[in-house]
Design an enzyme around this catalytic site. Structure first.
Site, PDB file in Angstrom:
ATOM      1  N   GLY A  17      -3.054   5.106  -7.193  1.00 51.41           N
ATOM      2  CA  GLY A  17      -3.888   6.161  -6.615  1.00 51.41           C
ATOM      3  C   GLY A  17      -5.309   6.043  -7.124  1.00 51.41           C
ATOM      4  O   GLY A  17      -5.554   5.446  -8.170  1.00 51.41           O
ATOM      5  N   TYR A  69      -9.456  15.593  -6.396  1.00 47.29           N
ATOM      6  CA  TYR A  69      -8.491  14.788  -7.152  1.00 47.29           C
ATOM      7  C   TYR A  69      -7.443  15.705  -7.812  1.00 47.29           C
ATOM      8  O   TYR A  69      -6.227  15.485  -7.696  1.00 47.29           O
ATOM      9  CB  TYR A  69      -9.260  13.976  -8.194  1.00 47.29           C
ATOM     10  CG  TYR A  69      -8.463  13.221  -9.220  1.00 47.29           C
ATOM     11  CD1 TYR A  69      -7.676  12.126  -8.874  1.00 47.29           C
ATOM     12  CD2 TYR A  69      -8.537  13.573 -10.576  1.00 47.29           C
ATOM     13  CE1 TYR A  69      -6.972  11.418  -9.840  1.00 47.29           C
ATOM     14  CE2 TYR A  69      -7.844  12.863 -11.543  1.00 47.29           C
ATOM     15  CZ  TYR A  69      -7.059  11.790 -11.172  1.00 47.29           C
ATOM     16  OH  TYR A  69      -6.367  11.088 -12.133  1.00 47.29           O
ATOM     17  N   SER A  96      -2.273  14.564 -13.807  1.00 47.75           N
ATOM     18  CA  SER A  96      -3.503  14.530 -14.593  1.00 47.75           C
ATOM     19  C   SER A  96      -3.854  15.914 -15.115  1.00 47.75           C
ATOM     20  O   SER A  96      -3.524  16.937 -14.498  1.00 47.75           O
ATOM     21  CB  SER A  96      -4.642  14.015 -13.710  1.00 47.75           C
ATOM     22  OG  SER A  96      -5.881  14.214 -14.353  1.00 47.75           O
ATOM     23  N   ASN A  97      -4.585  15.923 -16.226  1.00 47.58           N
ATOM     24  CA  ASN A  97      -5.115  17.191 -16.753  1.00 47.58           C
ATOM     25  C   ASN A  97      -6.019  17.872 -15.730  1.00 47.58           C
ATOM     26  O   ASN A  97      -6.245  19.082 -15.807  1.00 47.58           O
ATOM     27  CB  ASN A  97      -5.855  16.940 -18.061  1.00 47.58           C
ATOM     28  CG  ASN A  97      -7.179  16.224 -17.892  1.00 47.58           C
ATOM     29  OD1 ASN A  97      -8.221  16.850 -17.705  1.00 47.58           O
ATOM     30  ND2 ASN A  97      -7.172  14.891 -17.956  1.00 47.58           N
ATOM     31  N   HIS A  98      -6.485  17.115 -14.725  1.00 48.83           N
ATOM     32  CA  HIS A  98      -7.389  17.725 -13.735  1.00 48.83           C
ATOM     33  C   HIS A  98      -6.653  18.653 -12.773  1.00 48.83           C
ATOM     34  O   HIS A  98      -7.293  19.373 -12.009  1.00 48.83           O
ATOM     35  CB  HIS A  98      -8.184  16.630 -13.027  1.00 48.83           C
ATOM     36  CG  HIS A  98      -9.017  15.863 -14.012  1.00 48.83           C
ATOM     37  ND1 HIS A  98     -10.084  16.432 -14.674  1.00 48.83           N
ATOM     38  CD2 HIS A  98      -8.872  14.609 -14.529  1.00 48.83           C
ATOM     39  CE1 HIS A  98     -10.588  15.547 -15.530  1.00 48.83           C
ATOM     40  NE2 HIS A  98      -9.870  14.441 -15.465  1.00 48.83           N
ATOM     41  N   ARG A 136     -15.089  15.125 -26.497  1.00 45.75           N
ATOM     42  CA  ARG A 136     -13.948  15.680 -25.746  1.00 45.75           C
ATOM     43  C   ARG A 136     -12.696  14.839 -25.972  1.00 45.75           C
ATOM     44  O   ARG A 136     -11.598  15.355 -26.148  1.00 45.75           O
ATOM     45  CB  ARG A 136     -14.284  15.749 -24.254  1.00 45.75           C
ATOM     46  CG  ARG A 136     -13.072  16.050 -23.377  1.00 45.75           C
ATOM     47  CD  ARG A 136     -13.421  16.160 -21.900  1.00 45.75           C
ATOM     48  NE  ARG A 136     -12.255  16.418 -21.086  1.00 45.75           N
ATOM     49  CZ  ARG A 136     -11.576  15.482 -20.408  1.00 45.75           C
ATOM     50  NH1 ARG A 136     -11.961  14.209 -20.446  1.00 45.75           N
ATOM     51  NH2 ARG A 136     -10.513  15.807 -19.700  1.00 45.75           N
ATOM     52  N   SER A 142      -6.843  11.484 -21.569  1.00 43.54           N
ATOM     53  CA  SER A 142      -7.777  10.365 -21.459  1.00 43.54           C
ATOM     54  C   SER A 142      -7.104   9.105 -22.004  1.00 43.54           C
ATOM     55  O   SER A 142      -7.058   8.891 -23.228  1.00 43.54           O
ATOM     56  CB  SER A 142      -9.051  10.659 -22.250  1.00 43.54           C
ATOM     57  OG  SER A 142      -9.611  11.885 -21.828  1.00 43.54           O
ATOM     58  N   LYS A 180      -3.384  16.209  -7.138  1.00 44.85           N
ATOM     59  CA  LYS A 180      -2.367  16.099  -8.202  1.00 44.85           C
ATOM     60  C   LYS A 180      -1.444  17.328  -8.182  1.00 44.85           C
ATOM     61  O   LYS A 180      -0.225  17.220  -8.340  1.00 44.85           O
ATOM     62  CB  LYS A 180      -3.040  15.957  -9.575  1.00 44.85           C
ATOM     63  CG  LYS A 180      -3.736  14.610  -9.795  1.00 44.85           C
ATOM     64  CD  LYS A 180      -2.747  13.472  -9.785  1.00 44.85           C
ATOM     65  CE  LYS A 180      -3.350  12.133 -10.142  1.00 44.85           C
ATOM     66  NZ  LYS A 180      -2.408  11.017  -9.953  1.00 44.85           N
ATOM     67  N   ASP A 227       0.869  -1.172   0.000  1.00 46.61           N
ATOM     68  CA  ASP A 227       0.000   0.000   0.000  1.00 46.61           C
ATOM     69  C   ASP A 227       0.908   1.224   0.000  1.00 46.61           C
ATOM     70  O   ASP A 227       1.660   1.452   0.963  1.00 46.61           O
ATOM     71  CB  ASP A 227      -0.879  -0.036   1.260  1.00 46.61           C
ATOM     72  CG  ASP A 227      -1.787   1.178   1.359  1.00 46.61           C
ATOM     73  OD1 ASP A 227      -1.592   2.139   0.590  1.00 46.61           O
ATOM     74  OD2 ASP A 227      -2.679   1.164   2.229  1.00 46.61           O
TER      75      ASP A 227
HETATM   76  C1  15L Z   1      -8.072  11.305 -15.298  1.00 45.67           C
HETATM   77  O1  15L Z   1      -7.131  11.787 -14.688  1.00 45.67           O
HETATM   78  C2  15L Z   1      -8.849  10.180 -14.754  1.00 45.67           C
HETATM   79  O2  15L Z   1      -8.054   9.297 -13.994  1.00 45.67           O
HETATM   80  C3  15L Z   1      -9.593   9.407 -15.810  1.00 45.67           C
HETATM   81  O3  15L Z   1     -10.571   8.638 -15.170  1.00 45.67           O
HETATM   82  C4  15L Z   1     -10.239  10.340 -16.855  1.00 45.67           C
HETATM   83  O4  15L Z   1     -11.261  11.071 -16.264  1.00 45.67           O
HETATM   84  C5  15L Z   1      -9.219  11.267 -17.437  1.00 45.67           C
HETATM   85  O5  15L Z   1      -8.509  11.943 -16.424  1.00 45.67           O
HETATM   86  C6  15L Z   1      -9.839  12.303 -18.400  1.00 45.67           C
HETATM   87  O6  15L Z   1      -9.765  13.498 -18.125  1.00 45.67           O
HETATM   88  O7  15L Z   1     -10.407  11.885 -19.417  1.00 45.67           O
END
Ligand code: 15L
Length: 262
Positions: free
Chosen positions: A67, A130, A105-107, A168, A159, A134, A43
């Protein structure tokens, strides 16, 4: 080629990278939660267990994918993405592991509107807890780069899918083949220091800057456009339009709003 300790090896990106990087000559040691198929059961939020795994494997580099891959509570997001990254960085410092490639991530910038070319220097603008986690994990990497001189490459993944299925994703798709090419470049680029790159394929409709990735040797070969006719055969919906407004797509819509601590 490198001996790589890869966390989250049982997940979809982990499986693609394990086979793809092994085929390129890297030695991949996979790590995942107990009960998952992996070389090591660990873990990553447990610093003692992570330390033992790094001491045992003595890798040349770490790839950190483990994660929760979507929205969760704020404590869960911070533990899953930030504490796990801290545990790995501490173990890397202790055992002189010089490089980490972190699946961001893009997020991290998901709340930026879709207006201009998205460059790696864009300020953080997360769309979810999330995304906040990041951003914090990227900051932690940068701190360890500055303090200890390790190399840390942080692809902000779009994605990851075998093929795009929404409008998208015609812009944000990252193909499995390009994923392997990008992580290989991140593992082998000479002295990247701290680098953020955009993890997308060479999509005709992409608007994220591929320059920082190319500077490290990432040359994407795939393009989501080959799937455009199939996807656009269906009429555009309100959901498509809402998802097109921001970098983070659905994560930047009200659908993902939730309390921090439930
Ligand atoms: C991510 O970071 C996610 O893990 C994935 O589930 C998708 O949502 C992806 O981004 C996305 O933006 O398409």
């Amino acid at each position: 080629m490198a001996k790589v300790l890869l966390t989250g090896s049982a997940g979809s990106i982990g499986r693609a990278l394990t086979s793809g990087l092994s085929a390129l000559g890297h030695e991949v040691v996979g790590l995942d939660l107990p009960g998952q198929p992996a070389d090591l059961a660990v873990d990553c939020t447990d610093p003692v267990a992570v330390d033992a795994a790094v001491e045992q494997t003595r890798p040349d580099a770490v790839i950190h994918l483990a994660g929760i891959p979507t929205e969760s509570s704020l404590p869960d997001a911070l533990s899953s993405h930030v504490i796990s990254t801290g545990a790995l960085l501490e173990a890397m410092r202790r055992y002189d592991v010089p490089r980490i490639v972190y699946a961001s991530s893009n997020h991290a910038v998901g709340r930026l509107p879709r207006t201009v070319l998205l460059g790696a220097e864009e300020n953080a603008r997360p769309d979810t807890f999330y995304g906040v986690a990041k951003v914090a994990a990227e900051s932690l990497l940068h701190l360890y780069v500055d303090r200890y001189g390790i190399d840390a490459v942080s692809p902000r993944i779009g994605s990851f899918l075998d093929k795009p299925t929404t409008r998208r994703q015609l812009s944000t798709w990252l193909s499995p083949g390009d994923t392997v090419r990008m992580f290989h470049a991140a593992l082998t680029a000479p002295s990247p220091g701290f680098a953020v790159v955009y993890g997308v394929s060479a999509n005709t409709r992409g608007w994220w800057d591929l320059g920082p990735g190319r500077a490290l040797g990432y040359e994407p070969e795939d393009d989501a456009e080959q799937y455009a006719a199939e996807i656009e055969a269906e009429p555009e919906t309100e959901t498509d339009r809402a998802q097109g407004a921001h970098v983070g797509g659905p994560f930047a819509t009200g659908e993902f709003d939730r309390p921090a601590f439930d």
